[in-house]
Scaffold this motif. Sequence first.
Motif, mmCIF file in Angstrom:
data_model
loop_
_atom_site.group_PDB
_atom_site.id
_atom_site.type_symbol
_atom_site.label_atom_id
_atom_site.label_comp_id
_atom_site.label_asym_id
_atom_site.label_seq_id
_atom_site.Cartn_x
_atom_site.Cartn_y
_atom_site.Cartn_z
ATOM 1 N N ALA A 159 0.823 -1.201 0.000
ATOM 2 C CA ALA A 159 0.000 0.000 0.000
ATOM 3 C C ALA A 159 0.866 1.263 0.000
ATOM 4 C CB ALA A 159 -0.944 0.018 1.207
ATOM 5 N N ARG A 160 1.956 1.237 0.726
ATOM 6 C CA ARG A 160 2.884 2.380 0.751
ATOM 7 C C ARG A 160 3.568 2.565 -0.586
ATOM 8 N NH1 ARG A 160 5.664 1.157 6.493
ATOM 9 N NH2 ARG A 160 3.894 1.797 7.788
ATOM 10 N N LYS A 161 3.880 1.446 -1.249
ATOM 11 C CA LYS A 161 4.538 1.502 -2.548
ATOM 12 C C LYS A 161 3.632 2.153 -3.594
ATOM 13 C CE LYS A 161 7.167 -2.422 -3.042
ATOM 14 N NZ LYS A 161 7.491 -3.711 -3.684
ATOM 15 N N GLU A 162 2.372 1.777 -3.558
ATOM 16 C CA GLU A 162 1.415 2.277 -4.539
ATOM 17 C C GLU A 162 1.026 3.734 -4.267
ATOM 18 O OE1 GLU A 162 -1.817 -0.441 -4.366
ATOM 19 O OE2 GLU A 162 -0.668 -2.078 -5.235
ATOM 20 N N GLY A 163 0.918 4.085 -2.977
ATOM 21 C CA GLY A 163 0.403 5.422 -2.653
ATOM 22 C C GLY A 163 1.402 6.411 -2.277
#
Length: 133
Positions: free
Chosen positions: A129-133
């Motif tokens: 989720a951190r990678k995408e956002g």
Amino acid sequence: HVVMVLVQRLACRSVMTPFLRMAKKKEAKGAVKEKAPAVFQETAARDKAIAEGRLFGINYKKNGEDPKVMPDEEYPDWLWKLLEPKKSLQELEREIQAADGDIEKMSLDDVKRYYDLSRRVKIKANNEARKEG
């Protein structure tokens, strides 16, 4: 022997050593020379140890010897459990559902494994989720 399987898994580096030592070395004039004698010496030492009933490559002491293979009855019980596959998160979740959500019916090791695996899944999801956002 099961012990030999364990030893082979734990000592995979000693299995690869002969192949690493056979790497070709260039001489000053550009000719190629193999380090075959060292490989043959190690192979001979391994064959001798196996013939004597010893576990080759396990010794870590400078002047020590490789340990001898003992009968299966002389090894501790926990050693044989190392070969058993561990339960997956899905299997543990099925056990919890079968016990109607009562974790106390499960063994302590299974409960610890369930929490470790579920925590790992949450961490991976948070990282994605951190990678995408």
